[in-house]
Scaffold this motif. Structure first.
Motif, PDB file in Angstrom:
ATOM      1  N   ASN A 123       0.843  -1.194   0.000  1.00  0.00           N
ATOM      2  CA  ASN A 123       0.000   0.000   0.000  1.00  0.00           C
ATOM      3  C   ASN A 123       0.877   1.242   0.000  1.00  0.00           C
ATOM      4  N   GLY A 124       0.444   2.250  -0.738  1.00  0.00           N
ATOM      5  CA  GLY A 124       1.228   3.483  -0.821  1.00  0.00           C
ATOM      6  C   GLY A 124       2.369   3.435  -1.813  1.00  0.00           C
ATOM      7  N   GLN A 125       2.611   2.297  -2.434  1.00  0.00           N
ATOM      8  CA  GLN A 125       3.702   2.195  -3.404  1.00  0.00           C
ATOM      9  C   GLN A 125       3.220   2.656  -4.764  1.00  0.00           C
ATOM     10  N   ASP A 126       3.975   3.543  -5.398  1.00  0.00           N
ATOM     11  CA  ASP A 126       3.592   4.101  -6.690  1.00  0.00           C
ATOM     12  C   ASP A 126       3.856   3.114  -7.818  1.00  0.00           C
ATOM     13  N   LEU A 127       3.105   3.281  -8.893  1.00  0.00           N
ATOM     14  CA  LEU A 127       3.327   2.494 -10.101  1.00  0.00           C
ATOM     15  C   LEU A 127       4.352   3.249 -10.939  1.00  0.00           C
ATOM     16  N   THR A 128       5.560   2.712 -11.021  1.00  0.00           N
ATOM     17  CA  THR A 128       6.654   3.387 -11.707  1.00  0.00           C
ATOM     18  C   THR A 128       7.165   2.551 -12.876  1.00  0.00           C
ATOM     19  N   GLU A 129       7.942   3.197 -13.727  1.00  0.00           N
ATOM     20  CA  GLU A 129       8.573   2.460 -14.824  1.00  0.00           C
ATOM     21  C   GLU A 129       9.522   1.399 -14.271  1.00  0.00           C
ATOM     22  N   PHE A 130      10.239   1.737 -13.207  1.00  0.00           N
ATOM     23  CA  PHE A 130      11.182   0.782 -12.621  1.00  0.00           C
ATOM     24  C   PHE A 130      10.461  -0.469 -12.131  1.00  0.00           C
ATOM     25  N   LEU A 131       9.296  -0.296 -11.507  1.00  0.00           N
ATOM     26  CA  LEU A 131       8.534  -1.436 -10.998  1.00  0.00           C
ATOM     27  C   LEU A 131       8.164  -2.380 -12.135  1.00  0.00           C
ATOM     28  N   VAL A 132       7.657  -1.823 -13.245  1.00  0.00           N
ATOM     29  CA  VAL A 132       7.258  -2.635 -14.391  1.00  0.00           C
ATOM     30  C   VAL A 132       8.475  -3.247 -15.073  1.00  0.00           C
ATOM     31  N   ARG A 133       9.508  -2.452 -15.236  1.00  0.00           N
ATOM     32  CA  ARG A 133      10.719  -2.935 -15.904  1.00  0.00           C
ATOM     33  C   ARG A 133      11.332  -4.114 -15.130  1.00  0.00           C
ATOM     34  N   GLN A 134      11.439  -3.967 -13.823  1.00  0.00           N
ATOM     35  CA  GLN A 134      12.013  -5.032 -12.998  1.00  0.00           C
ATOM     36  C   GLN A 134      11.192  -6.304 -13.100  1.00  0.00           C
ATOM     37  N   ALA A 135       9.860  -6.175 -13.067  1.00  0.00           N
ATOM     38  CA  ALA A 135       8.989  -7.349 -13.112  1.00  0.00           C
ATOM     39  C   ALA A 135       9.112  -8.093 -14.434  1.00  0.00           C
ATOM     40  N   ILE A 136       9.188  -7.361 -15.544  1.00  0.00           N
ATOM     41  CA  ILE A 136       9.241  -7.997 -16.860  1.00  0.00           C
ATOM     42  C   ILE A 136      10.643  -8.506 -17.190  1.00  0.00           C
ATOM     43  N   GLU A 137      11.640  -7.667 -17.036  1.00  0.00           N
ATOM     44  CA  GLU A 137      12.980  -8.031 -17.492  1.00  0.00           C
ATOM     45  C   GLU A 137      13.630  -9.092 -16.611  1.00  0.00           C
ATOM     46  N   SER A 138      13.258  -9.166 -15.334  1.00  0.00           N
ATOM     47  CA  SER A 138      13.794 -10.234 -14.487  1.00  0.00           C
ATOM     48  C   SER A 138      13.164 -11.578 -14.825  1.00  0.00           C
ATOM     49  N   ARG A 139      11.945 -11.543 -15.351  1.00  0.00           N
ATOM     50  CA  ARG A 139      11.252 -12.782 -15.727  1.00  0.00           C
ATOM     51  C   ARG A 139      11.603 -13.202 -17.146  1.00  0.00           C
ATOM     52  N   TYR A 140      11.788 -12.234 -18.037  1.00  0.00           N
ATOM     53  CA  TYR A 140      12.061 -12.528 -19.452  1.00  0.00           C
ATOM     54  C   TYR A 140      13.357 -11.808 -19.865  1.00  0.00           C
ATOM     55  N   PRO A 141      14.497 -12.478 -19.765  1.00  0.00           N
ATOM     56  CA  PRO A 141      15.788 -11.825 -20.080  1.00  0.00           C
ATOM     57  C   PRO A 141      15.907 -11.332 -21.514  1.00  0.00           C
ATOM     58  N   ASN A 142      15.127 -11.907 -22.432  1.00  0.00           N
ATOM     59  CA  ASN A 142      15.226 -11.493 -23.836  1.00  0.00           C
ATOM     60  C   ASN A 142      14.161 -10.455 -24.203  1.00  0.00           C
ATOM     61  N   VAL A 143      13.593  -9.800 -23.180  1.00  0.00           N
ATOM     62  CA  VAL A 143      12.616  -8.731 -23.401  1.00  0.00           C
ATOM     63  C   VAL A 143      13.116  -7.470 -22.707  1.00  0.00           C
ATOM     64  N   ARG A 144      13.134  -6.346 -23.452  1.00  0.00           N
ATOM     65  CA  ARG A 144      13.530  -5.064 -22.879  1.00  0.00           C
ATOM     66  C   ARG A 144      12.358  -4.114 -22.897  1.00  0.00           C
ATOM     67  N   VAL A 145      12.104  -3.469 -21.772  1.00  0.00           N
ATOM     68  CA  VAL A 145      11.021  -2.497 -21.673  1.00  0.00           C
ATOM     69  C   VAL A 145      11.494  -1.174 -22.255  1.00  0.00           C
ATOM     70  N   ALA A 146      10.767  -0.674 -23.262  1.00  0.00           N
ATOM     71  CA  ALA A 146      11.136   0.584 -23.913  1.00  0.00           C
ATOM     72  C   ALA A 146      10.388   1.769 -23.315  1.00  0.00           C
ATOM     73  N   ALA A 147       9.136   1.564 -22.932  1.00  0.00           N
ATOM     74  CA  ALA A 147       8.346   2.667 -22.370  1.00  0.00           C
ATOM     75  C   ALA A 147       7.181   2.087 -21.585  1.00  0.00           C
ATOM     76  N   VAL A 148       6.743   2.841 -20.583  1.00  0.00           N
ATOM     77  CA  VAL A 148       5.613   2.421 -19.745  1.00  0.00           C
ATOM     78  C   VAL A 148       4.641   3.584 -19.621  1.00  0.00           C
ATOM     79  N   ARG A 149       3.364   3.284 -19.820  1.00  0.00           N
ATOM     80  CA  ARG A 149       2.293   4.250 -19.587  1.00  0.00           C
ATOM     81  C   ARG A 149       1.257   3.567 -18.692  1.00  0.00           C
TER      82      ARG A 149
END
Length: 297
Positions: A238-264
């Motif tokens: 609770n109280g944690q913001d939705l940031t690009e870092f949060l999304v990037r960490q979740a995706i790129e740590s799970r899928y090493p061959n996927v790079r996050v370019a932008a988050v909206r």
């Protein structure tokens, strides 16, 4: 040699040692000429006596292990936990439960105990906070207070659990007040019931085959993986913001061959926009795969 409980644990007296002691005692009593071979009557009695004594020592070892949280298993471990007002959380392993009982690697024993006890309540997500300072902290938690943010669970069970770990004189902080009565003594317990806010996420990704030539995951698979990383026990607090870092960490740590370019992202159903999306201490984001769009670029 000393047997039984010593500073290093329990030293088991085994059958050969027991038999040797019995034979030595017979020599001291009847003299060195006493016959106590395996086939002799006295030798047979020695063996029976030694076997019974060895069984006693094995039972003593089992009792010791059943009372040692580092060795106990199953229901014996559950019994030890009750001495510390702890219960095994659903699906919790023996190793994790044992560490919770012994506070292995935990500096804040009081908070770890409270979190463990609340986590054992069926169907809850919980996060505990403490403010040891003399003024309210950045989250608004009052001085010398504990805050429990929790989703799900029965109010009465939650209140009684918090009361068992937060002693009188220490405040509780939250937006929901629960009343408890134990042996005629009433006490109000405050907890945080965060408002669940659905979010919409749109992610541009660059995906490529891995070094073994395997194709990258599909957009639907990436969306499902992101949702899984941000829900359940691993959901943002609770109280944690939705940031690009949060999304990037979740995706790129799970899928090493996927790079996050932008988050909206946005609070649903508003149109997505730039991140971060901010949340107050009394709010918590809710992520679902059907509100995630993955766009290969």
């Amino acid at each position: 040699m000393a047997y039984g409980v010593d500073p290093s644990g329990f030293v088991l007296k085994r059958l050969p040692e027991i038999l040797a002691e019995i034979q030595a005692a017979n020599v001291a009593t009847f003299g060195p000429g006493v016959t106590q071979t395996d086939q002799s009557p006295l030798g047979q009695l020695n063996g029976l006596h030694a076997d019974l004594a060895a069984t006693f020592w094995e039972i003593a070892l089992s009792v010791y292990q059943a009372l040692d949280p580092d060795q106990a298993e199953g229901v014996n471990l559950d019994r030890i936990a009750k001495l510390r007002l702890l219960e095994r959380a659903p699906g919790e392993s023996e190793i994790d439960f044992r560490q919770a009982i012994t506070n292995a690697g935990r500096a804040r024993i009081d908070m770890s105990d409270l979190s463990q006890a609340l986590s054992a309540i069926a169907g809850v997500w919980v996060q505990t906070y403490v403010n040891d300072g003399d003024v309210a902290d950045a989250d608004g938690i009052s001085a010398h207070s504990v805050a429990v943010a929790i989703l799900g669970g029965d109010d009465d069970e939650i209140a009684k659990t918090v009361r068992a770990y937060v002693v009188p004189g220490i405040g509780t902080y939250g937006n929901t007040t629960l009343e408890t009565t134990i042996e005629g003594f009433c006490r109000s317990i405050k907890i945080v019931r965060p408002a669940v806010v659905n979010v919409t996420i749109e992610v541009d990704v660059e995906a490529q085959s891995d070094r073994n030539g395997c194709p990258p995951p599909s957009a639907l698979a990436i969306a499902a993986g992101l949702a899984q990383s941000l829900t359940g026990a691993t959901r943002p607090r609770n109280g944690q913001d939705l940031t690009e870092f949060l999304v990037r960490q979740a995706i790129e740590s799970r899928y090493p061959n996927v790079r996050v370019a932008a988050v909206r992202a946005s609070r649903s159903p508003a149109a997505v926009g730039v991140v971060p999306v901010a949340f107050t201490f009394f709010e918590i984001m809710a992520v679902s795969a059907d509100r995630i769009t993955i766009i290969p670029v």
